[in-house]
Design a protein around this motif. Structure first.
Motif, PDB file in Angstrom:
ATOM      1  N   THR D  35     -44.045   9.947  32.675  1.00  0.00           N
ATOM      2  CA  THR D  35     -42.941   8.955  33.021  1.00  0.00           C
ATOM      3  C   THR D  35     -41.649   9.665  33.279  1.00  0.00           C
ATOM      4  N   GLN D  36     -41.737  10.671  33.500  1.00  0.00           N
ATOM      5  CA  GLN D  36     -40.485  11.369  33.779  1.00  0.00           C
ATOM      6  C   GLN D  36     -39.893  11.396  35.293  1.00  0.00           C
ATOM      7  N   ILE D  37     -40.917  11.054  36.246  1.00  0.00           N
ATOM      8  CA  ILE D  37     -40.539  10.793  37.517  1.00  0.00           C
ATOM      9  C   ILE D  37     -40.738   9.382  38.093  1.00  0.00           C
ATOM     10  N   ALA D  38     -39.940   8.825  38.892  1.00  0.00           N
ATOM     11  CA  ALA D  38     -39.854   7.466  39.504  1.00  0.00           C
ATOM     12  C   ALA D  38     -39.382   7.455  40.766  1.00  0.00           C
ATOM     13  N   THR D  39     -39.716   6.494  41.420  1.00  0.00           N
ATOM     14  CA  THR D  39     -39.074   6.103  42.636  1.00  0.00           C
ATOM     15  C   THR D  39     -38.012   4.787  42.654  1.00  0.00           C
ATOM     16  N   VAL D  40     -36.867   5.208  43.186  1.00  0.00           N
ATOM     17  CA  VAL D  40     -36.150   4.046  43.256  1.00  0.00           C
ATOM     18  C   VAL D  40     -36.521   2.806  43.956  1.00  0.00           C
ATOM     19  N   ALA D  41     -36.412   1.576  43.419  1.00  0.00           N
ATOM     20  CA  ALA D  41     -36.860   0.494  44.147  1.00  0.00           C
ATOM     21  C   ALA D  41     -35.666  -0.456  44.618  1.00  0.00           C
ATOM     22  N   ALA D  42     -34.814  -0.390  43.663  1.00  0.00           N
ATOM     23  CA  ALA D  42     -33.620  -1.319  43.808  1.00  0.00           C
ATOM     24  C   ALA D  42     -32.105  -0.759  43.086  1.00  0.00           C
ATOM     25  N   ILE D  43     -31.013  -1.164  43.551  1.00  0.00           N
ATOM     26  CA  ILE D  43     -29.981  -0.566  43.043  1.00  0.00           C
ATOM     27  C   ILE D  43     -28.964  -1.598  42.823  1.00  0.00           C
ATOM     28  N   GLY D  44     -28.084  -1.495  41.736  1.00  0.00           N
ATOM     29  CA  GLY D  44     -27.224  -2.531  41.392  1.00  0.00           C
ATOM     30  C   GLY D  44     -26.076  -2.765  42.202  1.00  0.00           C
ATOM     31  N   VAL D  70     -43.481  -5.299  37.647  1.00  0.00           N
ATOM     32  CA  VAL D  70     -43.130  -6.032  38.749  1.00  0.00           C
ATOM     33  C   VAL D  70     -44.292  -5.895  39.926  1.00  0.00           C
ATOM     34  N   ASP D  71     -44.925  -6.880  40.108  1.00  0.00           N
ATOM     35  CA  ASP D  71     -45.936  -7.075  40.687  1.00  0.00           C
ATOM     36  C   ASP D  71     -47.250  -6.177  40.365  1.00  0.00           C
ATOM     37  N   GLY D  72     -47.224  -6.387  39.134  1.00  0.00           N
ATOM     38  CA  GLY D  72     -48.401  -5.453  38.297  1.00  0.00           C
ATOM     39  C   GLY D  72     -48.225  -3.967  38.064  1.00  0.00           C
ATOM     40  N   SER D  73     -47.070  -3.423  38.531  1.00  0.00           N
ATOM     41  CA  SER D  73     -46.931  -1.989  38.478  1.00  0.00           C
ATOM     42  C   SER D  73     -45.819  -1.847  37.475  1.00  0.00           C
ATOM     43  N   ASP D  74     -45.837  -0.747  36.828  1.00  0.00           N
ATOM     44  CA  ASP D  74     -44.682  -0.341  35.715  1.00  0.00           C
ATOM     45  C   ASP D  74     -43.507  -0.055  36.535  1.00  0.00           C
ATOM     46  N   HIS D  75     -42.410  -0.616  36.012  1.00  0.00           N
ATOM     47  CA  HIS D  75     -41.182  -0.152  36.414  1.00  0.00           C
ATOM     48  C   HIS D  75     -40.244  -0.028  35.196  1.00  0.00           C
ATOM     49  N   LEU D  76     -38.984   0.492  35.514  1.00  0.00           N
ATOM     50  CA  LEU D  76     -37.756   0.772  34.623  1.00  0.00           C
ATOM     51  C   LEU D  76     -36.626   0.163  35.024  1.00  0.00           C
ATOM     52  N   LEU D  77     -35.884  -0.653  34.251  1.00  0.00           N
ATOM     53  CA  LEU D  77     -34.412  -0.525  34.671  1.00  0.00           C
ATOM     54  C   LEU D  77     -33.715   0.311  33.765  1.00  0.00           C
ATOM     55  N   LEU D  78     -32.954   1.316  34.728  1.00  0.00           N
ATOM     56  CA  LEU D  78     -32.332   2.503  34.007  1.00  0.00           C
ATOM     57  C   LEU D  78     -30.820   2.233  34.442  1.00  0.00           C
ATOM     58  N   ARG D  79     -29.846   2.655  33.635  1.00  0.00           N
ATOM     59  CA  ARG D  79     -28.452   2.854  34.104  1.00  0.00           C
ATOM     60  C   ARG D  79     -28.397   4.278  34.793  1.00  0.00           C
ATOM     61  N   MET D  80     -27.495   4.248  35.612  1.00  0.00           N
ATOM     62  CA  MET D  80     -27.264   5.168  36.454  1.00  0.00           C
ATOM     63  C   MET D  80     -27.276   6.598  35.488  1.00  0.00           C
ATOM     64  N   ALA D  81     -26.591   6.354  34.244  1.00  0.00           N
ATOM     65  CA  ALA D  81     -26.227   7.595  33.539  1.00  0.00           C
ATOM     66  C   ALA D  81     -27.479   8.045  33.189  1.00  0.00           C
ATOM     67  N   ASP D  82     -28.610   7.463  33.065  1.00  0.00           N
ATOM     68  CA  ASP D  82     -29.899   8.022  32.612  1.00  0.00           C
ATOM     69  C   ASP D  82     -30.778   8.709  33.523  1.00  0.00           C
ATOM     70  N   ILE D  83     -30.276   8.709  34.851  1.00  0.00           N
ATOM     71  CA  ILE D  83     -30.908   9.370  35.776  1.00  0.00           C
ATOM     72  C   ILE D  83     -30.147  10.896  36.006  1.00  0.00           C
ATOM     73  N   LEU D  84     -31.388  11.871  35.800  1.00  0.00           N
ATOM     74  CA  LEU D  84     -30.776  13.084  35.517  1.00  0.00           C
ATOM     75  C   LEU D  84     -30.725  13.975  36.785  1.00  0.00           C
ATOM     76  N   ALA D  85     -31.500  13.505  37.579  1.00  0.00           N
ATOM     77  CA  ALA D  85     -31.638  14.513  38.724  1.00  0.00           C
ATOM     78  C   ALA D  85     -32.378  13.926  40.141  1.00  0.00           C
ATOM     79  N   VAL D  86     -32.228  14.143  41.320  1.00  0.00           N
ATOM     80  CA  VAL D  86     -33.186  13.752  42.301  1.00  0.00           C
ATOM     81  C   VAL D  86     -33.791  14.925  42.571  1.00  0.00           C
ATOM     82  N   VAL D  87     -35.192  14.305  43.147  1.00  0.00           N
ATOM     83  CA  VAL D  87     -36.264  15.523  43.038  1.00  0.00           C
ATOM     84  C   VAL D  87     -36.551  15.221  44.742  1.00  0.00           C
ATOM     85  N   GLU D  88     -36.829  16.611  45.307  1.00  0.00           N
ATOM     86  CA  GLU D  88     -36.936  16.493  46.691  1.00  0.00           C
ATOM     87  C   GLU D  88     -38.325  17.209  47.041  1.00  0.00           C
TER      88      GLU D  88
END
Lengths: 88, 88, 88, 88, 88, 88, 88
Positions: D35-44, D70-88
């Protein structure tokens, strides 16, 4: 050993209380009551905050401070904010 | 290994205390009492906050800091705010 | 996989320590001692706060950060404030 | 169902990880690692704070956020401060 | 009974969810999943902070708010900060 | 006994609820539900913060405030921030 | 012994309550109810914050303050913020 408190800290010497009635009978006190009065032994360098002076008798917040031994007697390093009142 | 503390941090060397009476009898101390005095070994770069210098003997807050081994001896990385007093 | 830390965060590679005496005898260390030194692998974009650079060996606060695997080795994502000192 | 995060919040889609070795053997991972990696789906709408964009792969703080389907898949609503790094 | 929330507070009506499959089979949901969506019923007077309007469907933080009964149905008094996203 | 709340505090009289159906059957309520509505009896002197007036019916945060007896009836001394909504 | 409270502190004398009905029957009260009213005995030097005066009867927050004995009677050293209301 000479202790120079830093900042808003105050070194106090905890009073050893021997309570006696007029007739000389010893009245035991709980440790908690005993440790609430102390004498200021040294003060820190933050003069804007510190409003007590060496020799003042003070009351302090229970559980506050760090206890240290200075020349065999019990002392406490308190922050100014832990000092509740001056006793006269 | 040389340790350069960052910001308001201070590296101190914990004193190894061997207390003896005048007659040479060893008086055991609790770990807590032992660890309250240390010597400043290195200071951070935040000179506005740090008011101790290398070589000063200091008293520090129980439970404060992160313990590290430097060349086999016990050291602590403290924040300046964890240093209560200078001992002379 | 390349990791770009955000803000005041720093990615560090945890050192794998194999301590031996001069005579080559392995001296076991507790996990706690082992995990206190790491090498900076990548830094965030908040350059005002971050005062370490890639390649620096650093000491960090026990219990700090979020552990991540990068290419099979243990890394940590720390905040700059969790980095205590630079080791030389 | 379309979700528009408010303020400094970011909606991310949790990655379903199926790790295989080169030889195709499945290597189980703990839920925590997954659960430590996720893809951004929408931003505030707080664009001053949010520095990730839709489609970015991110690492996030364990235990952070509120999980939503959301549509059957697991999503998370995070605060920006909870995002540690971008993975490339 | 009419409720006028104060300050940054928002009154929301908790949705009663009856999930059915296409074939009409009822799929039970945990209470936690059910209570995450609600409809805004009234908003407070702090218009600078409140960015939702009456009728909006919103997602809210689990455990947030104070539950109240209004005309027999479950409502919550939330702070704006407990509202995570608008659902469309 | 007259009570003058200080600062941002508000004295409220807790409503004694006797709920009956149209047919007069008593419906017991939990203590928690009962104590959520009260009437403002007196307000403090911090008029910038206090936006309720004597006589207003208000909803308040569960567990908030200090309960006091005034002339035999249950009252609460609340802070303004503990008042969630005005009920009309 | 004279006690001079420091800063925003207030020394209050806890009332000893002996409640009787008109007919003189003693009505026991819980300790908690008893200790909620006190009389201001001395005030600190922070006159901007302190809005009570010596002799005022006040209600105070349960669990607040440090209890001290002055001339044999129960007193409390409170902060101004722990004083909820003045009773007339």
């Amino acid at each position: 050993m000479k202790i120079k408190p830093l900042g808003d800290r105050v070194l106090v010497k905890v009073e050893e209380v021997e309570e006696k009635t007029a007739g000389g009978i010893f009245i035991p006190q709980t440790a908690q009551e005993k440790t609430q009065i102390a004498t200021v032994a040294a003060i820190g360098d933050d003069k804007d905050v510190i409003t007590v002076k060496v020799g003042d008798k003070i009351m302090y917040d229970k559980y506050a401070g760090t206890s240290v031994k200075v020349d065999g007697s019990d002392h406490l390093l308190l922050r100014m904010a832990d000092i509740l009142a001056v006793v006269e």
